[in-house]
Design a protein around this motif. Sequence first.
Motif, PDB file in Angstrom:
ATOM      1  N   ALA A 147       0.833  -1.208   0.000  1.00 29.72           N
ATOM      2  CA  ALA A 147       0.000   0.000   0.000  1.00 29.72           C
ATOM      3  C   ALA A 147       0.863   1.251   0.000  1.00 29.72           C
ATOM      4  CB  ALA A 147      -0.928  -0.007   1.208  1.00 29.72           C
ATOM      5  N   LEU A 148       1.968   1.203   0.718  1.00 28.47           N
ATOM      6  CA  LEU A 148       2.870   2.338   0.782  1.00 28.47           C
ATOM      7  C   LEU A 148       3.520   2.607  -0.574  1.00 28.47           C
ATOM      8  CD1 LEU A 148       4.308   4.455   2.515  1.00 28.47           C
ATOM      9  CD2 LEU A 148       5.958   2.693   3.152  1.00 28.47           C
ATOM     10  N   ALA A 149       3.942   1.556  -1.273  1.00 31.24           N
ATOM     11  CA  ALA A 149       4.504   1.735  -2.612  1.00 31.24           C
ATOM     12  C   ALA A 149       3.469   2.384  -3.526  1.00 31.24           C
ATOM     13  CB  ALA A 149       4.958   0.396  -3.182  1.00 31.24           C
ATOM     14  N   GLY A 150       2.217   1.943  -3.420  1.00 31.14           N
ATOM     15  CA  GLY A 150       1.173   2.551  -4.230  1.00 31.14           C
ATOM     16  C   GLY A 150       0.927   4.000  -3.873  1.00 31.14           C
ATOM     17  N   GLU A 151       0.971   4.306  -2.591  1.00 25.64           N
ATOM     18  CA  GLU A 151       0.747   5.689  -2.142  1.00 25.64           C
ATOM     19  C   GLU A 151       1.834   6.630  -2.654  1.00 25.64           C
ATOM     20  OE1 GLU A 151       1.379   8.222   1.948  1.00 25.64           O
ATOM     21  OE2 GLU A 151       0.714   6.132   2.141  1.00 25.64           O
ATOM     22  N   LEU A 152       3.093   6.236  -2.481  1.00 24.30           N
ATOM     23  CA  LEU A 152       4.204   7.090  -2.891  1.00 24.30           C
ATOM     24  C   LEU A 152       4.459   7.037  -4.389  1.00 24.30           C
ATOM     25  CD1 LEU A 152       6.730   6.367   0.010  1.00 24.30           C
ATOM     26  CD2 LEU A 152       5.406   8.462  -0.341  1.00 24.30           C
ATOM     27  N   GLY A 153       4.016   5.958  -5.024  1.00 24.03           N
ATOM     28  CA  GLY A 153       4.195   5.834  -6.465  1.00 24.03           C
ATOM     29  C   GLY A 153       5.475   5.151  -6.878  1.00 24.03           C
ATOM     30  N   LEU A 154       6.120   4.414  -5.971  1.00 20.07           N
ATOM     31  CA  LEU A 154       7.363   3.727  -6.292  1.00 20.07           C
ATOM     32  C   LEU A 154       7.061   2.375  -6.937  1.00 20.07           C
ATOM     33  CD1 LEU A 154      10.512   3.649  -5.966  1.00 20.07           C
ATOM     34  CD2 LEU A 154      10.107   2.428  -3.813  1.00 20.07           C
ATOM     35  N   ARG A 155       7.732   2.068  -8.033  1.00 25.07           N
ATOM     36  CA  ARG A 155       7.618   0.746  -8.629  1.00 25.07           C
ATOM     37  C   ARG A 155       8.460  -0.210  -7.780  1.00 25.07           C
ATOM     38  NH1 ARG A 155       5.832  -0.352 -13.469  1.00 25.07           N
ATOM     39  NH2 ARG A 155       6.233   1.758 -14.271  1.00 25.07           N
ATOM     40  N   ALA A 156       7.841  -1.266  -7.259  1.00 25.77           N
ATOM     41  CA  ALA A 156       8.538  -2.114  -6.299  1.00 25.77           C
ATOM     42  C   ALA A 156       8.244  -3.582  -6.551  1.00 25.77           C
ATOM     43  CB  ALA A 156       8.131  -1.749  -4.872  1.00 25.77           C
ATOM     44  N   TYR A 157       9.292  -4.386  -6.455  1.00 26.06           N
ATOM     45  CA  TYR A 157       9.165  -5.840  -6.430  1.00 26.06           C
ATOM     46  C   TYR A 157       9.247  -6.256  -4.967  1.00 26.06           C
ATOM     47  CZ  TYR A 157       9.415  -6.460 -11.473  1.00 26.06           C
ATOM     48  OH  TYR A 157       9.128  -6.441 -12.822  1.00 26.06           O
ATOM     49  N   LEU A 158       8.169  -6.880  -4.472  1.00 20.92           N
ATOM     50  CA  LEU A 158       8.035  -7.103  -3.040  1.00 20.92           C
ATOM     51  C   LEU A 158       7.763  -8.566  -2.719  1.00 20.92           C
ATOM     52  CD1 LEU A 158       5.702  -4.093  -2.087  1.00 20.92           C
ATOM     53  CD2 LEU A 158       8.197  -4.200  -1.895  1.00 20.92           C
ATOM     54  N   GLY A 159       8.189  -8.946  -1.537  1.00 21.01           N
ATOM     55  CA  GLY A 159       7.886 -10.258  -0.969  1.00 21.01           C
ATOM     56  C   GLY A 159       8.536 -10.329   0.394  1.00 21.01           C
ATOM     57  N   PRO A 160       7.832 -10.807   1.407  1.00 23.90           N
ATOM     58  CA  PRO A 160       8.439 -10.888   2.740  1.00 23.90           C
ATOM     59  C   PRO A 160       9.633 -11.843   2.741  1.00 23.90           C
ATOM     60  CG  PRO A 160       6.326 -12.049   2.673  1.00 23.90           C
ATOM     61  CD  PRO A 160       6.446 -11.306   1.392  1.00 23.90           C
ATOM     62  N   ALA A 161      10.720 -11.410   3.381  1.00 25.54           N
ATOM     63  CA  ALA A 161      11.899 -12.263   3.513  1.00 25.54           C
ATOM     64  C   ALA A 161      11.600 -13.407   4.474  1.00 25.54           C
ATOM     65  CB  ALA A 161      13.083 -11.446   4.010  1.00 25.54           C
ATOM     66  N   TYR A 162      12.183 -14.558   4.171  1.00 26.65           N
ATOM     67  CA  TYR A 162      11.992 -15.744   5.028  1.00 26.65           C
ATOM     68  C   TYR A 162      13.313 -16.489   5.124  1.00 26.65           C
ATOM     69  CZ  TYR A 162      11.262 -17.678   0.303  1.00 26.65           C
ATOM     70  OH  TYR A 162      11.389 -18.007  -1.017  1.00 26.65           O
TER      71      TYR A 162
END
Length: 489
Positions: A147-162
């Motif tokens: 949601a934060l990436a969408g709010e700020l407008g940053l293109r992001a590849y995301l996934g929780p680290a495990y």
Amino acid sequence: MRTLLKASCVVGFDGTSHVFWRNGEVVFSGDRIEFVGHNFPGHVDRTVDYGQAVICPGFIDLDALGDIDSGVLGVDNGSKFENGRLWSEDYIRRGPQDAYTPEEQLFKYRYAFTHLIRNGITTALPITSMYYRAWAEGYDEFTGVAALAGELGLRAYLGPAYMSGTTYARADRTAGQLWDEPRGLAGLDEALRFFKDFDGAHGGLVRGMFAPDRIETCTPELLVRTAAASRELDAPVRLHCCQSAYEFETVLRLRGTTPLGWLEGLGLLNTRAVLPHGIYLSGHPQVAEKGDADWQRLIACGASVAHCPEVFIRSGEALDSFGRYRAAGINLGLGTDTWPPDLLQNMRTGLYAARLLEKSAGQTSMADLFNAATLGGAKALRRDDLGRLAPGAQADIVVFDLTAPHLGPVFDPLKNLFLAGRGTDCRASYIAGRCVMEDLAVVGVDIPALQAQADRQFEKLLANQRARRFDDTQQQRLVRPVFPWAGEI
């Protein structure tokens, strides 16, 4: 709305390489570029003339600082076995805890994403430290990050680290491995759930990736399942690999092969793999395994190396060498990994380190480093619509001001930035056609308030690191000043 940007220099793309346009124009509508060049013939709704500036593709950060950086605490502060960088046996006995509340965990991403944008980075694969966690990251946290990436407008590849384990400091100040495989497999399940729910979210700004933390903290089952998920979903895997002699020797001892040999056997060494940092291969003078088997694996597999020169040069380490890897056909992208999240600085450091190791200025050029921050990152993500300014590409566009006195007389826009520039010379940024920064300010962000909160959270980070030390070091100073403070013991 169709927007035309113009400046004294535009870095366009001719289908093969970047090219300069003097007094050039870039036209985009929606999230796509329509035109790069001179004298656009069509109607435009808005024109922005940036004057003495360079318009170029946004930078791609394959190992992006997503944290309030704790890595800086390792610079000239003594052994990681004493200063709390690693968990101690005493800390494990007392019980690991998260340094931050859930709200503070999300804030660190807000702080980091703001500074990534501020430094001309438009696509980021964030990385944060697991040392300050009770274990690793999770689904609920990353719904907020998305949601934060969408709010700020940053293109992001995301996934929780495990992870299946972590490295810790034994009482004799040697390194050990603490394992909890069920926790690692549960973390992968959460990462898989996140990918399925959020890949393509926020108009395509958010894409999914799998992010096992470090190769030496993963069990075979965890990586086998990661490889299967990556294959099924055609998803990138970002896995820190070949970044230390300790990692190399640990994997060799536990798995009977080198890190790259192990990844090859597990089916993870392929074009979907993004590998920070790719330094310690077989044949490296600091590892036991001789020969060039790893080198041949890396050449053949099509994986990408995320080169992060700044964080390694601080401790006297470097990729040997950028030009050698590039000449062998290995795809190289760039990452920040540490503060400051400045890819321009990493380009400069990477250039100088390469030339020092190559004992020549002829093998690695400024263009090679710039390509790594743009085209190399795009290739690592298998995206031919990123890292370039060309019709049909994503409108990920940044503007670097060339009027600042520290840049000196302008003789070549990129050479001036390479020699004297910094990421914060970025004046404006457009991501997917949305203006996320203008006049040196990230849209909607109160920088003084952001910094004040970061300062408060850094104190909590310091307290957590103190708590991780051995009981017999609790009273010792955590941060060693460059010079002693007058009047203090």
